[in-house]
Design a protein around this motif. Structure first.
Motif, PDB file in Angstrom:
ATOM      1  N   GLY A   1       0.807  -1.214   0.000  1.00  0.00           N
ATOM      2  CA  GLY A   1       0.000   0.000   0.000  1.00  0.00           C
ATOM      3  C   GLY A   1       0.843   1.268   0.000  1.00  0.00           C
ATOM      4  O   GLY A   1       2.050   1.242  -0.254  1.00  0.00           O
ATOM      5  N   GLU A   2       0.209   2.386   0.332  1.00  0.00           N
ATOM      6  CA  GLU A   2       0.890   3.686   0.329  1.00  0.00           C
ATOM      7  C   GLU A   2       0.969   4.287   1.719  1.00  0.00           C
ATOM      8  O   GLU A   2       1.241   5.484   1.873  1.00  0.00           O
ATOM      9  CB  GLU A   2       0.164   4.647  -0.626  1.00  0.00           C
ATOM     10  N   GLY A   3       0.748   3.472   2.744  1.00  0.00           N
ATOM     11  CA  GLY A   3       0.842   3.979   4.106  1.00  0.00           C
ATOM     12  C   GLY A   3       2.278   4.127   4.566  1.00  0.00           C
ATOM     13  O   GLY A   3       3.227   3.729   3.888  1.00  0.00           O
ATOM     14  N   ASP A   4       2.437   4.705   5.753  1.00  0.00           N
ATOM     15  CA  ASP A   4       3.776   4.958   6.291  1.00  0.00           C
ATOM     16  C   ASP A   4       4.562   3.658   6.472  1.00  0.00           C
ATOM     17  O   ASP A   4       5.765   3.606   6.173  1.00  0.00           O
ATOM     18  CB  ASP A   4       3.678   5.687   7.633  1.00  0.00           C
ATOM     19  N   ARG A   5       3.893   2.614   6.958  1.00  0.00           N
ATOM     20  CA  ARG A   5       4.614   1.368   7.194  1.00  0.00           C
ATOM     21  C   ARG A   5       5.066   0.737   5.888  1.00  0.00           C
ATOM     22  O   ARG A   5       6.185   0.205   5.797  1.00  0.00           O
ATOM     23  CB  ARG A   5       3.746   0.382   7.976  1.00  0.00           C
ATOM     24  N   ALA A   6       4.225   0.796   4.867  1.00  0.00           N
ATOM     25  CA  ALA A   6       4.600   0.247   3.564  1.00  0.00           C
ATOM     26  C   ALA A   6       5.821   0.965   3.005  1.00  0.00           C
ATOM     27  O   ALA A   6       6.762   0.334   2.497  1.00  0.00           O
ATOM     28  CB  ALA A   6       3.433   0.359   2.582  1.00  0.00           C
ATOM     29  N   ARG A   7       5.829   2.282   3.122  1.00  0.00           N
ATOM     30  CA  ARG A   7       6.968   3.056   2.618  1.00  0.00           C
ATOM     31  C   ARG A   7       8.229   2.736   3.400  1.00  0.00           C
ATOM     32  O   ARG A   7       9.331   2.647   2.837  1.00  0.00           O
ATOM     33  CB  ARG A   7       6.656   4.551   2.665  1.00  0.00           C
ATOM     34  N   GLU A   8       8.090   2.547   4.716  1.00  0.00           N
ATOM     35  CA  GLU A   8       9.252   2.226   5.542  1.00  0.00           C
ATOM     36  C   GLU A   8       9.795   0.836   5.205  1.00  0.00           C
ATOM     37  O   GLU A   8      11.016   0.633   5.144  1.00  0.00           O
ATOM     38  CB  GLU A   8       8.870   2.304   7.023  1.00  0.00           C
ATOM     39  N   ILE A   9       8.909  -0.120   4.979  1.00  0.00           N
ATOM     40  CA  ILE A   9       9.339  -1.468   4.612  1.00  0.00           C
ATOM     41  C   ILE A   9      10.083  -1.449   3.279  1.00  0.00           C
ATOM     42  O   ILE A   9      11.149  -2.073   3.130  1.00  0.00           O
ATOM     43  CB  ILE A   9       8.137  -2.425   4.543  1.00  0.00           C
ATOM     44  N   ARG A  10       9.557  -0.730   2.315  1.00  0.00           N
ATOM     45  CA  ARG A  10      10.224  -0.643   1.008  1.00  0.00           C
ATOM     46  C   ARG A  10      11.575   0.060   1.127  1.00  0.00           C
ATOM     47  O   ARG A  10      12.554  -0.331   0.467  1.00  0.00           O
ATOM     48  CB  ARG A  10       9.317   0.074   0.012  1.00  0.00           C
ATOM     49  N   LYS A  11      11.639   1.070   1.987  1.00  0.00           N
ATOM     50  CA  LYS A  11      12.903   1.781   2.204  1.00  0.00           C
ATOM     51  C   LYS A  11      13.942   0.848   2.812  1.00  0.00           C
ATOM     52  O   LYS A  11      15.098   0.802   2.365  1.00  0.00           O
ATOM     53  CB  LYS A  11      12.667   2.978   3.121  1.00  0.00           C
ATOM     54  N   LYS A  12      13.536   0.098   3.824  1.00  0.00           N
ATOM     55  CA  LYS A  12      14.453  -0.840   4.475  1.00  0.00           C
ATOM     56  C   LYS A  12      14.909  -1.926   3.496  1.00  0.00           C
ATOM     57  O   LYS A  12      16.082  -2.326   3.490  1.00  0.00           O
ATOM     58  CB  LYS A  12      13.772  -1.485   5.678  1.00  0.00           C
ATOM     59  N   ALA A  13      13.982  -2.429   2.684  1.00  0.00           N
ATOM     60  CA  ALA A  13      14.329  -3.470   1.711  1.00  0.00           C
ATOM     61  C   ALA A  13      15.379  -2.958   0.733  1.00  0.00           C
ATOM     62  O   ALA A  13      16.330  -3.672   0.390  1.00  0.00           O
ATOM     63  CB  ALA A  13      13.079  -3.932   0.970  1.00  0.00           C
ATOM     64  N   ALA A  14      15.231  -1.700   0.296  1.00  0.00           N
ATOM     65  CA  ALA A  14      16.211  -1.116  -0.624  1.00  0.00           C
ATOM     66  C   ALA A  14      17.568  -0.939   0.051  1.00  0.00           C
ATOM     67  O   ALA A  14      18.618  -1.161  -0.567  1.00  0.00           O
ATOM     68  CB  ALA A  14      15.698   0.234  -1.137  1.00  0.00           C
ATOM     69  N   GLU A  15      17.555  -0.561   1.327  1.00  0.00           N
ATOM     70  CA  GLU A  15      18.810  -0.368   2.058  1.00  0.00           C
ATOM     71  C   GLU A  15      19.556  -1.682   2.248  1.00  0.00           C
ATOM     72  O   GLU A  15      20.775  -1.756   2.041  1.00  0.00           O
ATOM     73  CB  GLU A  15      18.531   0.281   3.417  1.00  0.00           C
ATOM     74  N   TRP A  16      18.832  -2.737   2.627  1.00  0.00           N
ATOM     75  CA  TRP A  16      19.483  -4.031   2.842  1.00  0.00           C
ATOM     76  C   TRP A  16      19.960  -4.620   1.519  1.00  0.00           C
ATOM     77  O   TRP A  16      20.976  -5.344   1.479  1.00  0.00           O
ATOM     78  CB  TRP A  16      18.546  -4.991   3.563  1.00  0.00           C
ATOM     79  N   LYS A  17      19.259  -4.330   0.442  1.00  0.00           N
ATOM     80  CA  LYS A  17      19.705  -4.779  -0.875  1.00  0.00           C
ATOM     81  C   LYS A  17      21.093  -4.234  -1.175  1.00  0.00           C
ATOM     82  O   LYS A  17      21.990  -4.979  -1.612  1.00  0.00           O
ATOM     83  CB  LYS A  17      18.708  -4.309  -1.944  1.00  0.00           C
ATOM     84  N   GLU A  18      21.297  -2.954  -0.932  1.00  0.00           N
ATOM     85  CA  GLU A  18      22.599  -2.347  -1.206  1.00  0.00           C
ATOM     86  C   GLU A  18      23.676  -2.895  -0.277  1.00  0.00           C
ATOM     87  O   GLU A  18      24.813  -3.129  -0.693  1.00  0.00           O
ATOM     88  CB  GLU A  18      22.499  -0.823  -1.070  1.00  0.00           C
ATOM     89  N   LYS A  19      23.339  -3.132   0.975  1.00  0.00           N
ATOM     90  CA  LYS A  19      24.322  -3.670   1.922  1.00  0.00           C
ATOM     91  C   LYS A  19      24.704  -5.102   1.568  1.00  0.00           C
ATOM     92  O   LYS A  19      25.874  -5.488   1.694  1.00  0.00           O
ATOM     93  CB  LYS A  19      23.759  -3.605   3.350  1.00  0.00           C
ATOM     94  N   ALA A  20      23.715  -5.892   1.130  1.00  0.00           N
ATOM     95  CA  ALA A  20      24.005  -7.268   0.739  1.00  0.00           C
ATOM     96  C   ALA A  20      24.922  -7.303  -0.470  1.00  0.00           C
ATOM     97  O   ALA A  20      25.892  -8.074  -0.516  1.00  0.00           O
ATOM     98  CB  ALA A  20      22.700  -8.017   0.437  1.00  0.00           C
ATOM     99  N   ARG A  21      24.634  -6.482  -1.443  1.00  0.00           N
ATOM    100  CA  ARG A  21      25.445  -6.469  -2.656  1.00  0.00           C
ATOM    101  C   ARG A  21      26.852  -5.938  -2.363  1.00  0.00           C
ATOM    102  O   ARG A  21      27.834  -6.403  -2.961  1.00  0.00           O
ATOM    103  CB  ARG A  21      24.750  -5.658  -3.744  1.00  0.00           C
ATOM    104  N   ALA A  22      26.955  -4.995  -1.442  1.00  0.00           N
ATOM    105  CA  ALA A  22      28.274  -4.477  -1.064  1.00  0.00           C
ATOM    106  C   ALA A  22      29.117  -5.564  -0.407  1.00  0.00           C
ATOM    107  O   ALA A  22      30.343  -5.606  -0.559  1.00  0.00           O
ATOM    108  CB  ALA A  22      28.122  -3.288  -0.127  1.00  0.00           C
TER     109      ALA A  22
END
Length: 477
Positions: A437-458
């Motif tokens: 969805g477009e709620g605050d929690r959904a945005r936070e989950i997507r943000k965290k997923a993007a952050e961990w993606k970069e850390k994993a690839r690093a």
């Protein structure tokens, strides 16, 4: 040869695993990393039944190398070779692990496996390819006994997260925080505090601890073997940044993070995968291409989970009521006979496949959510691809993975099952709304997923933490 070994070159690693896709995948991915980094030969030993499925038409017998089952060298100089060879687990015609008593399975696996693995080590040496190091996964700790008298080092490759390893470690150490048999302590509100981990409820523990069987005893053997050494090394399919707190707290052992071992370079360089299941011939990637960005719900429950008719009905209805397009991996052996694919396709926006390249699907821009059982391979693949999850844990370590993904890493929500153990339609639909969805929690989950993606690839790049750890491990042999 000795000088080459000092720098990690000239090694021949023997990787031993059971006939399960969830173990073969991380073993194969690590084998390729090792072959490249160590300029080495790696032989992946799996039971005869799985070897025949990986290589239809293979004539190799258990305990014999299979020269026909060899991948092209990974390095330009002709080094970095992955080979395959079968041993016997006592079920040479194959069997679903759920269909056999755990005690009988472990008994036959150890007796038949020890004999035929010893023959394989001998036959490799006769052919001028002596094994210099054995790596083994869960349930095959007996492999260390096979090579001990030969002076060949054996190292455990833990294919689950370090946090789950720590849970088992404290459990077998007799940590008093684990509940006894009293009903009060087994209540769902009971919480366990372990170093470096979030509070764990009973439902967050590995199922083998809450419902012990012979596989729990096989896990205990891992720690009995490790206790024979001072500061034993364990290779872990995770990366340090993801689990730093628990790794730093587990000081009695050296947990070497070398993951997540998702070998995307190989997946994209080959036409199709070499799995125990045949990839669907349907045009699912083209179907994904036609969908809007982050709109698709990808649904897959691994290679072992079997859905009951009721579980299927609730999932089917929940996906349809979400009104989102979905790609559902539904193996024939994972559903009841009355579950028909054609009925699913009559309504909703779904596409069903028998099996697919999960790494490629998760990497597709159209996928916005992964509905998963939470096995560690699937979880780590989602982390590397930055895809948020709705997790429906079923067994083994999956509940612990779900707890970590939701409470610590912030990249998922756990769907809560009812008293009957089934996630109903309303719960699934609500979880999908939370994640997509477009709620605050959904945005936070997507943000965290993007952050961990970069850390994993690093962690996985040439000078990343996991790559450095693997090189140091090889050079220290």
């Amino acid at each position: 040869m000795a000088d080459k070994h000092h720098h990690g070159q000239g090694h021949h690693f023997l990787m031993v695993t059971i006939a399960a896709q969830g173990q073969i995948n991380p073993a194969r991915h690590l084998a390729r990393h090792l072959a490249r980094i160590a300029v080495a030969r790696v032989t992946l030993a799996t039971p005869l039944s799985s070897h025949r499925r990986l290589f239809p038409g293979s004539l190799a017998a258990a305990g014999e190398p299979d020269d026909a089952a060899e991948e092209a060298p990974l390095n330009l100089d002709g080094s970095g070779v992955i080979a395959y060879a079968p041993y016997s687990d006592g079920f040479d015609d194959g069997i679903h692990i759920d269909a056999v008593d755990p005690g009988l399975f472990m008994e036959k696996l150890k007796s038949h496996g020890s004999r035929t693995l010893a023959a394989l080590v001998h036959n490799l040496a006769v052919r001028g390819r002596p094994v210099t190091c054995v790596l083994h996964t869960i349930l095959v700790t007996w492999a260390t006994d096979v090579v001990r008298d030969l002076g060949i080092p054996a190292v455990h490759y833990w294919i689950q997260p370090a946090s789950v390893f720590a849970v088992y470690y404290h459990y077998f150490q007799g940590n008093q925080c684990f509940p006894s048999a009293t009903a009060e302590e087994k209540d769902s509100s009971y919480s366990i505090e372990l170093p470096g981990l979030p509070p764990l409820r009973m439902k967050d523990l590995p199922s083998l601890i809450s419902m012990p069987n012979a596989y729990l005893s096989a896990h205990k053997e891992i720690f009995i073997e490790l206790a024979k050494y001072e500061k034993p090394k364990v290779l872990v399919n995770s990366f340090y940044q993801l689990e730093a707190s628990v790794i730093d707290e587990t000081t009695e052992l050296e947990l070497i993070t070398i993951g997540p071992v998702v070998d995307k370079r190989f997946m994209y360089a080959t036409a199709g995968s070499r799995d125990l299941f045949e990839e669907d011939s349907g045009n699912y990637m083209e179907w994904l291409d036609a969908q809007e960005e982050r709109s698709v719900v990808y649904v897959a429950f691994g290679s072992l989970t079997r859905l009951t008719g009721r579980q299927f009905e609730e999932l089917d209805l929940g996906l349809k009521e979400s009104r989102r397009p979905y790609l559902w991996v539904l193996r024939k052996d994972s559903r009841s006979e009355e579950v028909g694919v054609q009925r699913i396709l009559k309504e909703g926006k779904g596409k069903v496949v028998e099996w697919c390249s999960q790494v490629r699907v998760l990497d597709h821009k159209a996928v916005g959510c992964f509905v998963t059982h939470g096995g560690w391979n699937s979880t780590s693949e989602a982390v590397v691809s930055g895809v948020p999850m709705v997790m429906l844990p079923q067994l083994i370590e999956q509940a612990t993975n779900a707890r970590l993904a939701e409470a610590v890493w912030g990249i998922a929500v756990r769907a809560e099952a009812g008293d009957d153990g089934i996630v109903d339609t309303v719960e699934l639909r609500c979880c999908l709304d939370v994640v997509m969805g477009e709620g605050d929690r959904a945005r936070e989950i997507r943000k965290k997923a993007a952050e961990w993606k970069e850390k994993a690839r690093a962690a996985l790049v040439e000078d990343g933490s996991s790559s450095r750890n693997l090189k140091a491990f090889v050079n220290g042999l």
